[in-house]
Enzyme design. Sequence first.
Site, PDB file in Angstrom:
ATOM      1  N   SER A   1      -6.806   5.967  -7.903  1.00 49.46           N
ATOM      2  CA  SER A   1      -6.409   7.145  -7.156  1.00 49.46           C
ATOM      3  C   SER A   1      -6.036   8.214  -8.168  1.00 49.46           C
ATOM      4  CB  SER A   1      -5.206   6.777  -6.286  1.00 49.46           C
ATOM      5  OG  SER A   1      -5.060   7.704  -5.263  1.00 49.46           O
TER       6      SER A   1
ATOM      7  N   GLU B   1      -9.751   0.270  -2.476  1.00 43.88           N
ATOM      8  CA  GLU B   1      -9.312   1.371  -3.331  1.00 43.88           C
ATOM      9  C   GLU B   1      -8.872   0.790  -4.666  1.00 43.88           C
ATOM     10  OE1 GLU B   1      -6.066   3.762  -1.677  1.00 43.88           O
ATOM     11  OE2 GLU B   1      -5.287   3.946  -3.712  1.00 43.88           O
TER      12      GLU B   1
ATOM     13  N   GLU C   1       6.711  -2.357  -1.711  1.00 39.67           N
ATOM     14  CA  GLU C   1       5.994  -2.384  -0.434  1.00 39.67           C
ATOM     15  C   GLU C   1       6.157  -3.752   0.210  1.00 39.67           C
ATOM     16  OE1 GLU C   1       2.207  -1.353  -2.020  1.00 39.67           O
ATOM     17  OE2 GLU C   1       2.384   0.761  -1.465  1.00 39.67           O
TER      18      GLU C   1
ATOM     19  N   ARG D   1      -4.572  -7.705  -0.968  1.00 43.99           N
ATOM     20  CA  ARG D   1      -4.828  -6.644  -1.949  1.00 43.99           C
ATOM     21  C   ARG D   1      -3.569  -5.993  -2.520  1.00 43.99           C
ATOM     22  NH1 ARG D   1      -8.380  -2.326   1.251  1.00 43.99           N
ATOM     23  NH2 ARG D   1      -9.790  -4.062   1.626  1.00 43.99           N
ATOM     24  N   HIS D   2      -2.396  -6.487  -2.161  1.00 38.76           N
ATOM     25  CA  HIS D   2      -1.152  -5.884  -2.642  1.00 38.76           C
ATOM     26  C   HIS D   2      -0.341  -6.828  -3.529  1.00 38.76           C
ATOM     27  CE1 HIS D   2      -1.907  -3.087   0.719  1.00 38.76           C
ATOM     28  NE2 HIS D   2      -1.295  -2.226  -0.057  1.00 38.76           N
TER      29      HIS D   2
ATOM     30  N   ARG E   1       6.269  -1.558  -7.043  1.00 39.96           N
ATOM     31  CA  ARG E   1       6.283  -0.951  -5.707  1.00 39.96           C
ATOM     32  C   ARG E   1       6.909  -1.901  -4.697  1.00 39.96           C
ATOM     33  NH1 ARG E   1       1.523   3.313  -5.536  1.00 39.96           N
ATOM     34  NH2 ARG E   1       1.202   3.388  -7.770  1.00 39.96           N
TER      35      ARG E   1
ATOM     36  N   ARG F   1      -7.008  -5.050  -9.180  1.00 41.58           N
ATOM     37  CA  ARG F   1      -8.002  -4.736  -8.147  1.00 41.58           C
ATOM     38  C   ARG F   1      -9.396  -4.566  -8.738  1.00 41.58           C
ATOM     39  NH1 ARG F   1      -5.728  -0.922  -3.317  1.00 41.58           N
ATOM     40  NH2 ARG F   1      -4.179  -2.388  -2.516  1.00 41.58           N
TER      41      ARG F   1
END
Lengths: 420, 420
Positions: free
Chosen positions: A346, A343, A200, A206-207, A198, A394
């Site tokens: 998902s 989270e 991002e 947390r990423h 990803r 996570r």
Amino acid sequence: MGLKRICGWIIRKKSIGRIIIIEVSSDSVKPSVLVLKEEREPELFKLGMEIDIGTALCFEGEEAPEQRSARGVEYIARKIEVYAKPIEPLPVDTMGKVPALLDTRIKYRWLLVRNPVEKAIFIIRNSLLNAAREYFSKNGFIEVQTPKIVAAGAEGGATLFKIQYFENDAYLSQSPQLFKQMLMAGFTRVYEITPYFRAEKYNTTRHLNESWGIDVEQGFINSVEDVLQTLENLITYIIEYVLKNNKEELEILGATLKKPSTPFKRLKFQEAVDILRSEGLEISETEDLSDYAEKKLGEIMAGKGYELYFIVGFPWASTGFYYMRDEDGVYTRKFDLDYSGLEIASGGQREHRYEKLLNALKEKGLNPENFSFYLEAFKYGMPPHGGFGLGVERLLMRMLNLENVREAILFVRDRTRLVP
Amino acid sequence: MGLKRICGWIIRKKSIGRIIIIEVSSDSVKPSVLVLKEEREPELFKLGMEIDIGTALCFEGEEAPEQRSARGVEYIARKIEVYAKPIEPLPVDTMGKVPALLDTRIKYRWLLVRNPVEKAIFIIRNSLLNAAREYFSKNGFIEVQTPKIVAAGAEGGATLFKIQYFENDAYLSQSPQLFKQMLMAGFTRVYEITPYFRAEKYNTTRHLNESWGIDVEQGFINSVEDVLQTLENLITYIIEYVLKNNKEELEILGATLKKPSTPFKRLKFQEAVDILRSEGLEISETEDLSDYAEKKLGEIMAGKGYELYFIVGFPWASTGFYYMRDEDGVYTRKFDLDYSGLEIASGGQREHRYEKLLNALKEKGLNPENFSFYLEAFKYGMPPHGGFGLGVERLLMRMLNLENVREAILFVRDRTRLVP
């Protein structure tokens, strides 16, 4: 007891008069403790004088009848073979006495895993994946592999890494979403353990830009509850497995992991909004929760005794095109699983009806032509299905109470790290 | 027997007077056969009239006391629930009576897995991976994950897919080589099940641009023989596991898999060259064997009773920079494992001595600066180590006697295929 052969690295050496104590980091989380006495084994004692921290060696020995070390199993050595010596002093303390900054820990992870605390994390990571596979095997899921080089992303363009695939533009897969769904045309239950890519630009605790996930899809479901149940069972299975198989590692990490109480709370998205608003937060009813809101909600839920809880029924405006919508068109069958405000998974029930899926794509502003290979799979008896993606790092981060997701992966890929 | 619930898709339907026979493709490789009699179950018979090939359904039923079908287990149905019907006639024959071209099979693999023959391949692929993990667990290997986005390729630039990683150029990993070696500074045995990305422009029956591998590295070895032994044991374990657990699948595929005889022949590279030259082939003494030469060698070895054989001692001029060289400097500790003329694995003992590794990089014309993150790991007690990468699709292809490596993977990425 008999003779054992153990290989590893010296992480600690201490001389007390005519005794040398050497700690060797090997496969088990606690070091092996070699006690060399000049009187008892003069040759090995002499060798012990010459080797230092960082030396790679194998020894043959038997467990000492009297175990005096709290740090590991004590051995009386019969033979020591040196395999390699460091050519420079070690840049970090592999015994863990000198605390290292996270940046240093990430840079030298391959060396610091000699430290029982770092090693424990990756032994438990291994257990987590073993547990997951054992769960899937017992529950009729087949392991599949889906492509990481893809023509279209499941979650749109903004977070896709672009790649040149011969004459064509392609992307790195954000998730196996589209492919595992297509497989629901021929398998009833699949799972994949896979990297997620990803692009991002976040730089948070947390990423990660390359992370690993446990991805699941199951067909012939009667409602999203079937999927919630699978995820709840999987998480419980993993935690119980680690509690059973990794007592020493948990102890070394000082982790207070405990069996989760089930069923996990099912909190409606709208309820979460109401709770957060009552705490004074400004929360949109049509957007996904922010990291901050998730964290805040975690605190509130903790106060009510909930560590693991689902948030169910996300609004359509906030989700991917592929989630099934409720009759009202406002809410969907999408859920998140949060673990103490983070989270970790998902998922949801998907739209399996061709016409509705086509309309959903259009409504989200996507071009159905780019998804024709995917849509095709919904024409020939696609059963109701659902699934989820569970973030390995996570989950591990929360299970072990780590402060940063980067502690849960051997090699970090984030906004600034492309090496090692 | 009791009541069972089975879900799947209709792949065959036949009416004989007042009897309907429906074959349902479910999780087991053989279809479930539903016999509906108008007299016995008039309601279900009526439903049976209305549903056709491609319908997704679940039924509850019990095994028929008299089993008359050779194709699968016969059930008497108590209940049938329809989950989805096709909205278009199926584009392929999921029963497998009408043979499909490979191109069609690749395009509709997600649908054709309803066909027992296609399904059998992927059930066995699942077994292959389960077997490998079981072997590793029993033998003290820890599972790791290494990054797929990398700054430098293990095998040089020509076959790297380039990717834009924020501000930097990066590549897709060809193999975990560099990373699994670095981990030898802190673990004694690791394995990874991982995608390989190779931008090779070949379009052959044995190449994929995205394939899966079982990657291994083990430290504290005494010679390359330790690594050969691990690979030999692993292959034997996998084949025996499949023989034991996949009898029905092997039968449906008509595969004549048998337990390999051990030890696998260790053929020196120079011997292979001599053998091939004696057959009139022009073979270089400093280059890797061509696909054609490998194939030819496979025929010769088959004549001598060898199905699986190592080729050991590749010349330095033909290998990656990281292989350990013999004293003479000409040959290395690199090996291949060939299975009936197909290279299914490649590996060897690595150079673990910092100075020699640095020189090897330079000699191969690589810039040590690009590999500094990797070289660093060789300074602090790097033990002698070795390992291999084993191609999952190629192994499966040979085990099942498939004609094309594309038959062994669910979604194909090759020179021309980026979808589905």
